[in-house]
Design a protein around this motif. Structure first.
Motif, PDB file in Angstrom:
ATOM      1  N   GLU A   1      13.712   3.172   0.035  1.00  0.00           N
ATOM      2  CA  GLU A   1      13.014   3.877   1.104  1.00  0.00           C
ATOM      3  C   GLU A   1      12.196   2.904   1.939  1.00  0.00           C
ATOM      4  O   GLU A   1      12.182   2.994   3.171  1.00  0.00           O
ATOM      5  N   LYS A   2      11.529   1.958   1.290  1.00  0.00           N
ATOM      6  CA  LYS A   2      10.756   0.965   2.032  1.00  0.00           C
ATOM      7  C   LYS A   2      11.660   0.178   2.967  1.00  0.00           C
ATOM      8  O   LYS A   2      11.366   0.031   4.160  1.00  0.00           O
ATOM      9  N   LYS A   3      12.759  -0.325   2.453  1.00  0.00           N
ATOM     10  CA  LYS A   3      13.657  -1.153   3.252  1.00  0.00           C
ATOM     11  C   LYS A   3      14.220  -0.393   4.432  1.00  0.00           C
ATOM     12  O   LYS A   3      14.330  -0.933   5.544  1.00  0.00           O
ATOM     13  N   SER A   4      14.567   0.873   4.232  1.00  0.00           N
ATOM     14  CA  SER A   4      15.179   1.656   5.302  1.00  0.00           C
ATOM     15  C   SER A   4      14.220   1.913   6.459  1.00  0.00           C
ATOM     16  O   SER A   4      14.655   2.127   7.589  1.00  0.00           O
ATOM     17  N   GLY A   5      12.916   1.878   6.184  1.00  0.00           N
ATOM     18  CA  GLY A   5      11.942   2.175   7.222  1.00  0.00           C
ATOM     19  C   GLY A   5      11.441   0.966   7.985  1.00  0.00           C
ATOM     20  O   GLY A   5      10.673   1.114   8.949  1.00  0.00           O
TER      21      GLY A   5
ATOM     22  N   GLY B   1       6.530  11.518  -2.503  1.00  0.00           N
ATOM     23  CA  GLY B   1       7.475  12.461  -3.074  1.00  0.00           C
ATOM     24  C   GLY B   1       8.729  11.832  -3.635  1.00  0.00           C
ATOM     25  O   GLY B   1       9.494  12.492  -4.334  1.00  0.00           O
ATOM     26  N   HIS B   2       8.963  10.542  -3.329  1.00  0.00           N
ATOM     27  CA  HIS B   2      10.139   9.868  -3.876  1.00  0.00           C
ATOM     28  C   HIS B   2       9.874   9.469  -5.327  1.00  0.00           C
ATOM     29  O   HIS B   2       8.768   9.073  -5.700  1.00  0.00           O
ATOM     30  N   ALA B   3      10.912   9.539  -6.134  1.00  0.00           N
ATOM     31  CA  ALA B   3      10.814   9.024  -7.502  1.00  0.00           C
ATOM     32  C   ALA B   3      10.662   7.513  -7.454  1.00  0.00           C
ATOM     33  O   ALA B   3      11.051   6.865  -6.481  1.00  0.00           O
TER      34      ALA B   3
ATOM     35  N   LEU C   1       0.800  -1.222   0.000  1.00  0.00           N
ATOM     36  CA  LEU C   1       0.000   0.000   0.000  1.00  0.00           C
ATOM     37  C   LEU C   1       0.839   1.282   0.000  1.00  0.00           C
ATOM     38  O   LEU C   1       0.610   2.161  -0.857  1.00  0.00           O
ATOM     39  N   PRO C   2       1.822   1.461   0.904  1.00  0.00           N
ATOM     40  CA  PRO C   2       2.550   2.741   0.899  1.00  0.00           C
ATOM     41  C   PRO C   2       3.298   3.015  -0.401  1.00  0.00           C
ATOM     42  O   PRO C   2       3.284   4.154  -0.897  1.00  0.00           O
TER      43      PRO C   2
END
Length: 287
Positions: free
Chosen positions: A232-236, A223-225, A4-5
């Protein structure tokens, strides 16, 4: 697999680039990608894109007075935007390219899929509900109408484990393997706990964890390309994909339970009273 995100962020990313633009060509490259034949893909050509929407994990490119291009990226699919697509049409082959959408002016995007299992699916339909997977979707967990009582009603009578219920798209739309792990960690609940066994207090905690985890992930992704969303998903993520690392909450070692085609990660101290979970095939805690 984008959940979803990431799909919400992709809808925003594509919406900024497609809305108001005219579709020039839609070219299927992989034989397996297109799941419909009526209306034909050609019906999209010459249409103006009016919006890009998300339905669970499905993306929906809406055209003015025309059909929708709906697609599901599955486990290994992705969207690749190009400001200038090659002039020559792509040739079918064994590469990752599955479908190309070219806009008037030469920009557009490709749908690609890595690996040998080809599950990426595209549909050209009059309405999103014509896609079987969309028609079966449960409520969206970030919708205003998704209240704590709605969640309680969905869990009531469910004799399945929480992990499986959260991943079931016909129960709640958009949550997959990664975010179900993250939600259960935030709620401090075992993935093997029976959904129907939750107390009122546990239901409150699960609802709060579900909404907060997904909203935070959407906020980080927005806002990420497209090319930066996977990182970004993995880092969170706090526990999913972090087997052997320290839990960021308590410091215990993150453990894993393997399935035939996937795995889950959890923290024993935070979620199972310090007890490691048995192999999934045993469906119980080690005594």
């Amino acid at each position: 697999m984008p959940e979803l995100p990431e799909v919400e962020a992709l809808a925003g990313f594509l919406g900024e680039r497609l809305t108001g633009r005219t579709v020039e060509r839609v070219l299927p490259v992989a034989v397996s990608v297109l799941k419909t034949y009526d209306p034909p893909l050609g019906a999209l050509e010459g249409r103006t894109v009016t919006a890009v929407r998300r339905h669970g994990k499905f993306l929906d490119v809406v055209t003015e007075n025309g059909p929708h291009l709906v697609f599901h990226l599955a486990r290994a699919g992705w969207v690749r935007w190009q400001d200038a697509l090659p002039a020559a049409p792509p040739r079918p082959g064994r590469g990752p390219l599955a479908l190309r959408v070219r806009l008037a002016g030469g920009s557009g995007f490709d749908l690609t899929e890595a690996g040998t299992q080809k599950r990426l699916a595209a549909y050209c339909v009059h309405h999103p509900a014509d896609v079987p997977g969309v028609a079966r979707l449960g409520p969206d967990p970030l919708a205003d109408a998704f209240t704590r009582d709605v969640l309680a009603g969905l869990l009531s009578g469910e004799r399945r484990q929480l992990k499986g219920v959260l991943r079931d798209q016909s129960v709640i739309a958009g949550i997959g393997n990664a975010y179900s792990d993250e939600i259960l960690h935030a709620a401090r609940m075992s993935p093997f706990k029976l959904a129907a066994s939750l107390t009122d207090e546990e239901t409150d905690a699960l609802y709060e964890a579900l909404r907060t985890t997904l909203r935070d992930a959407v906020g980080r992704s927005r806002g990420h390309a497209a090319e930066g969303l996977k990182a970004e998903k993995k880092s969170g993520l706090r526990v999913h994909g972090r087997t052997g690392e320290a839990c960021p909450v308590c410091g215990d070692t993150v453990r894993e339970v393997s399935f035939s085609d996937s795995s889950l990660q959890y923290c024993p101290t935070c979620q199972t009273g310090g007890k490691p979970l048995a192999d999934r095939r045993l469906s119980r805690l080690l005594k």
